[in-house]
Design a protein around this motif. Structure first.
Motif, PDB file in Angstrom:
ATOM      1  N   TRP A   1      34.620  -1.418  -3.185  1.00 44.50           N
ATOM      2  CA  TRP A   1      33.500  -2.068  -2.306  1.00 44.50           C
ATOM      3  C   TRP A   1      32.173  -1.529  -2.551  1.00 44.50           C
ATOM      4  O   TRP A   1      32.251  -0.240  -2.223  1.00 44.50           O
ATOM      5  CB  TRP A   1      34.269  -2.103  -0.997  1.00 44.50           C
ATOM      6  CG  TRP A   1      35.351  -2.700  -0.868  1.00 44.50           C
ATOM      7  CD1 TRP A   1      36.602  -2.254  -0.371  1.00 44.50           C
ATOM      8  CD2 TRP A   1      35.877  -4.193  -1.014  1.00 44.50           C
ATOM      9  NE1 TRP A   1      37.594  -3.182  -0.179  1.00 44.50           N
ATOM     10  CE2 TRP A   1      37.177  -4.424  -0.757  1.00 44.50           C
ATOM     11  CE3 TRP A   1      35.057  -5.337  -1.845  1.00 44.50           C
ATOM     12  CZ2 TRP A   1      37.775  -5.508  -0.958  1.00 44.50           C
ATOM     13  CZ3 TRP A   1      35.780  -6.586  -1.790  1.00 44.50           C
ATOM     14  CH2 TRP A   1      37.102  -6.465  -1.606  1.00 44.50           C
TER      15      TRP A   1
ATOM     16  N   ASN B   1      28.357  -0.990  -1.073  1.00 51.19           N
ATOM     17  CA  ASN B   1      27.524  -1.086   0.004  1.00 51.19           C
ATOM     18  C   ASN B   1      27.001  -2.494   0.464  1.00 51.19           C
ATOM     19  O   ASN B   1      27.020  -2.888   1.530  1.00 51.19           O
ATOM     20  CB  ASN B   1      26.221  -0.397   0.182  1.00 51.19           C
ATOM     21  CG  ASN B   1      26.548   1.332   0.050  1.00 51.19           C
ATOM     22  OD1 ASN B   1      27.710   1.607   0.399  1.00 51.19           O
ATOM     23  ND2 ASN B   1      25.713   2.167  -0.599  1.00 51.19           N
TER      24      ASN B   1
ATOM     25  N   ASP C   1      28.929  -5.089  -0.267  1.00 49.35           N
ATOM     26  CA  ASP C   1      29.979  -5.664   0.081  1.00 49.35           C
ATOM     27  C   ASP C   1      30.301  -5.500   1.653  1.00 49.35           C
ATOM     28  O   ASP C   1      30.488  -6.434   2.268  1.00 49.35           O
ATOM     29  CB  ASP C   1      31.111  -5.338  -0.600  1.00 49.35           C
ATOM     30  CG  ASP C   1      31.278  -5.762  -2.263  1.00 49.35           C
ATOM     31  OD1 ASP C   1      31.106  -7.009  -2.539  1.00 49.35           O
ATOM     32  OD2 ASP C   1      31.577  -5.017  -3.140  1.00 49.35           O
ATOM     33  N   TYR C   2      29.917  -4.366   1.781  1.00 47.33           N
ATOM     34  CA  TYR C   2      30.274  -3.875   3.151  1.00 47.33           C
ATOM     35  C   TYR C   2      29.203  -4.885   4.011  1.00 47.33           C
ATOM     36  O   TYR C   2      29.704  -5.127   5.369  1.00 47.33           O
ATOM     37  CB  TYR C   2      30.195  -2.447   3.479  1.00 47.33           C
ATOM     38  CG  TYR C   2      31.289  -1.627   3.054  1.00 47.33           C
ATOM     39  CD1 TYR C   2      32.735  -1.992   3.677  1.00 47.33           C
ATOM     40  CD2 TYR C   2      31.455  -0.861   1.964  1.00 47.33           C
ATOM     41  CE1 TYR C   2      33.669  -1.455   3.040  1.00 47.33           C
ATOM     42  CE2 TYR C   2      32.600   0.080   1.386  1.00 47.33           C
ATOM     43  CZ  TYR C   2      33.708  -0.506   1.910  1.00 47.33           C
ATOM     44  OH  TYR C   2      34.797   0.191   1.615  1.00 47.33           O
ATOM     45  N   GLU C   3      28.089  -4.925   3.651  1.00 49.38           N
ATOM     46  CA  GLU C   3      27.020  -5.601   4.472  1.00 49.38           C
ATOM     47  C   GLU C   3      27.372  -7.075   4.596  1.00 49.38           C
ATOM     48  O   GLU C   3      27.200  -7.639   5.902  1.00 49.38           O
ATOM     49  CB  GLU C   3      25.643  -5.284   3.648  1.00 49.38           C
ATOM     50  CG  GLU C   3      25.101  -3.961   3.715  1.00 49.38           C
ATOM     51  CD  GLU C   3      23.747  -3.824   2.770  1.00 49.38           C
ATOM     52  OE1 GLU C   3      23.360  -5.004   2.265  1.00 49.38           O
ATOM     53  OE2 GLU C   3      23.249  -2.820   2.677  1.00 49.38           O
TER      54      GLU C   3
ATOM     55  N   PHE D   1      30.472  -8.115   4.628  1.00 46.06           N
ATOM     56  CA  PHE D   1      31.601  -8.212   5.717  1.00 46.06           C
ATOM     57  C   PHE D   1      31.105  -8.345   7.272  1.00 46.06           C
ATOM     58  O   PHE D   1      31.462  -8.865   7.767  1.00 46.06           O
ATOM     59  CB  PHE D   1      32.626  -6.848   5.451  1.00 46.06           C
ATOM     60  CG  PHE D   1      33.111  -6.830   4.042  1.00 46.06           C
ATOM     61  CD1 PHE D   1      33.241  -8.351   3.487  1.00 46.06           C
ATOM     62  CD2 PHE D   1      33.804  -5.819   3.724  1.00 46.06           C
ATOM     63  CE1 PHE D   1      33.758  -8.141   2.063  1.00 46.06           C
ATOM     64  CE2 PHE D   1      34.528  -5.891   2.251  1.00 46.06           C
ATOM     65  CZ  PHE D   1      34.320  -6.824   1.636  1.00 46.06           C
ATOM     66  N   SER D   2      30.070  -7.272   7.398  1.00 43.62           N
ATOM     67  CA  SER D   2      29.407  -7.143   8.668  1.00 43.62           C
ATOM     68  C   SER D   2      28.840  -8.729   9.050  1.00 43.62           C
ATOM     69  O   SER D   2      29.047  -8.873  10.442  1.00 43.62           O
ATOM     70  CB  SER D   2      28.443  -6.095   8.562  1.00 43.62           C
ATOM     71  OG  SER D   2      27.983  -5.938   9.824  1.00 43.62           O
TER      72      SER D   2
ATOM     73  N   THR E   1      45.288  -3.011   0.564  1.00 40.83           N
ATOM     74  CA  THR E   1      44.078  -3.919   1.174  1.00 40.83           C
ATOM     75  C   THR E   1      44.691  -4.535   2.610  1.00 40.83           C
ATOM     76  O   THR E   1      44.024  -4.629   3.462  1.00 40.83           O
ATOM     77  CB  THR E   1      43.683  -4.945   0.271  1.00 40.83           C
ATOM     78  OG1 THR E   1      43.395  -4.218  -0.874  1.00 40.83           O
ATOM     79  CG2 THR E   1      42.323  -5.565   0.931  1.00 40.83           C
TER      80      THR E   1
ATOM     81  N   SER F   1      44.699  -2.730   5.459  1.00 42.85           N
ATOM     82  CA  SER F   1      43.535  -2.435   6.231  1.00 42.85           C
ATOM     83  C   SER F   1      43.290  -3.397   7.403  1.00 42.85           C
ATOM     84  O   SER F   1      42.467  -2.991   8.297  1.00 42.85           O
ATOM     85  CB  SER F   1      42.253  -1.949   5.528  1.00 42.85           C
ATOM     86  OG  SER F   1      42.063  -3.369   4.709  1.00 42.85           O
TER      87      SER F   1
END
Length: 261
Positions: A15, A17, A19-21, A23-24, A58, A61
């Protein structure tokens, strides 16, 4: 976001950064709608619908925070061809009937970590009269969305499409004017009104069909990966707007032809 590292023996998901943004942002939007994430989904195109060890990792998680979380695994080939892909080479292909192309799984015991076994979760799909209707509509959707998201450069593909349609429209208009001019020259001016009406109908039909295709393109943009939307959609809309500009003065052109002939 799947990448391949030199040291990887098999494909591994990493993932970024970005991707994480994404998701958020998605989680925030869901929370504001009194919704929450219940799991994840991914595709196994062309191979068996199952959970790999990476998939188990996955899913862990998600189930660590919600023990009822699930993992949906989808195989478009299974849906389109209605076959069960053999588990190993040499095994017979199993013919399916009204299969949606996916299965939903949940881990049995998250305390077992990546060694956890899993089971298939039953489900109910609402909004369709039957599984047959769901399968038929989804098959159609998969084929259409594959066509609307070309493997080649999407911007160049749509630029070519719109340019071709505009050229075709201009050709039809020019052809109509030349045809009417020929009728006048031959002394058949009494036919121009009828011919013009027929040509206008033909052109309007062409415009309507193109409009439907363009609206479908816009609709399918909603199915882009979340993080790609802000980059792709504005550029595609800019390209498609060239068609709107081309047809904006179409009625004026028809009026001009009617007055001329």
């Amino acid at each position: 976001h799947q990448v391949r590292q030199p040291e990887d023996v098999i494909d591994t998901v990493y993932w970024s950064n970005e991707d994480y943004e994404s998701f958020s942002i998605i989680d925030d939007k869901a929370f504001n709608n009194n919704e929450f994430t219940i799991g994840w989904y991914h595709s196994h195109p062309g191979f068996k619908v199952m959970m790999s060890q990476l998939d188990v990792k996955t899913t862990l998680s998600y189930q660590q925070f919600n023990n009822l979380a699930v993992s949906l695994v989808f195989n478009p080939t299974r849906l389109i061809r209605q076959i069960e892909v053999p588990y190993k080479k040499g095994d017979p292909i199993k013919q399916l009937e009204e299969d949606p192309g996916f299965k939903i799984f949940r881990l049995d015991n998250i305390n077992s970590g990546i060694e956890a076994s899993y089971h298939e979760v039953s489900y109910e799909i609402q909004g369709y009269e039957s599984m047959e209707q769901l399968v038929r509509q989804t098959q159609k959707f998969i084929i259409e969305i594959t066509n609307f998201f070309p493997k080649d450069n999407i911007f160049k593909t749509y630029e070519k499409y719109i340019t071709t349609k505009i050229n075709d429209l201009n050709s039809k208009l020019l052809g109509t004017e030349e045809y009417l001019t020929t009728l006048e020259r031959k002394g058949e001016g009494h036919r121009t009104k009828e011919v013009l009406e027929n040509q206008v109908k033909d052109i309007r039909k062409f415009v309507a069909e193109t409009f439907i295709n363009i609206e479908n393109i816009k609709e399918f943009m909603k199915y882009l990966e979340f993080k790609e939307r802000h980059r792709v959609i504005p550029k595609v809309e800019e390209i498609l707007n060239n068609w709107d500009e081309a047809v904006s003065k179409l009625n004026d052109k028809f009026t001009e032809l009617a007055n001329k002939f």
